[in-house]
Design a protein around this motif. Sequence first.
Motif, mmCIF file in Angstrom:
data_model
loop_
_atom_site.group_PDB
_atom_site.id
_atom_site.type_symbol
_atom_site.label_atom_id
_atom_site.label_comp_id
_atom_site.label_asym_id
_atom_site.label_seq_id
_atom_site.Cartn_x
_atom_site.Cartn_y
_atom_site.Cartn_z
ATOM 1 N N GLY A 97 -54.261 -30.849 -134.782
ATOM 2 C CA GLY A 97 -52.823 -31.078 -134.628
ATOM 3 C C GLY A 97 -51.999 -30.013 -135.343
ATOM 4 O O GLY A 97 -51.005 -29.517 -134.799
ATOM 5 N N TYR A 98 -52.404 -29.656 -136.570
ATOM 6 C CA TYR A 98 -51.704 -28.591 -137.293
ATOM 7 C C TYR A 98 -51.838 -27.261 -136.562
ATOM 8 O O TYR A 98 -50.892 -26.471 -136.524
ATOM 9 C CB TYR A 98 -52.216 -28.470 -138.729
ATOM 10 N N ASN A 99 -53.003 -27.003 -135.986
ATOM 11 C CA ASN A 99 -53.186 -25.772 -135.209
ATOM 12 C C ASN A 99 -52.180 -25.706 -134.070
ATOM 13 O O ASN A 99 -51.581 -24.650 -133.824
ATOM 14 C CB ASN A 99 -54.610 -25.677 -134.667
ATOM 15 N N GLN A 100 -52.010 -26.812 -133.377
ATOM 16 C CA GLN A 100 -51.048 -26.860 -132.274
ATOM 17 C C GLN A 100 -49.623 -26.655 -132.787
ATOM 18 O O GLN A 100 -48.836 -25.922 -132.189
ATOM 19 C CB GLN A 100 -51.159 -28.191 -131.519
ATOM 20 N N ALA A 101 -49.302 -27.312 -133.878
ATOM 21 C CA ALA A 101 -47.957 -27.174 -134.445
ATOM 22 C C ALA A 101 -47.687 -25.743 -134.888
ATOM 23 O O ALA A 101 -46.578 -25.230 -134.708
ATOM 24 C CB ALA A 101 -47.795 -28.135 -135.625
ATOM 25 N N LEU A 102 -48.706 -25.077 -135.430
ATOM 26 C CA LEU A 102 -48.533 -23.697 -135.882
ATOM 27 C C LEU A 102 -48.361 -22.728 -134.717
ATOM 28 O O LEU A 102 -47.773 -21.663 -134.888
ATOM 29 C CB LEU A 102 -49.699 -23.278 -136.775
ATOM 30 N N LEU A 103 -48.853 -23.092 -133.547
ATOM 31 C CA LEU A 103 -48.592 -22.265 -132.364
ATOM 32 C C LEU A 103 -47.105 -22.272 -132.020
ATOM 33 O O LEU A 103 -46.565 -21.292 -131.517
ATOM 34 C CB LEU A 103 -49.397 -22.776 -131.167
ATOM 35 N N ILE A 104 -46.458 -23.375 -132.328
ATOM 36 C CA ILE A 104 -45.027 -23.525 -132.048
ATOM 37 C C ILE A 104 -44.178 -22.959 -133.184
ATOM 38 O O ILE A 104 -43.156 -22.311 -132.946
ATOM 39 C CB ILE A 104 -44.685 -25.018 -131.825
ATOM 40 N N ASP A 105 -44.598 -23.192 -134.405
ATOM 41 C CA ASP A 105 -43.817 -22.786 -135.583
ATOM 42 C C ASP A 105 -44.734 -22.167 -136.631
ATOM 43 O O ASP A 105 -45.111 -22.818 -137.606
ATOM 44 C CB ASP A 105 -43.090 -24.005 -136.150
#
Length: 67
Positions: free
Chosen positions: A11-19
């Motif tokens: 989930g953090y990996n996905q969020a870091l793709l955005i921000d």
Amino acid sequence: MLSRFEKSIKGYNQALLIDSENPELYSKRGFHYLMLNKRNDACKDWSKSCKLEDLDAYDTIKKFCNN
């Protein structure tokens, strides 16, 4: 319990793709890596968090990474 940390990291990996400039995401992902006994990955995330001016991450690095 470990699978929860692994899912959280995804989930953090996905969020870091955005921000990718959010220090809190790196810091929190670092703690999840630590819980999975992946200290090197945790320290890398906390270092990135420091570079993004998360002052609390300095203390975390001192505690877990400078042994």
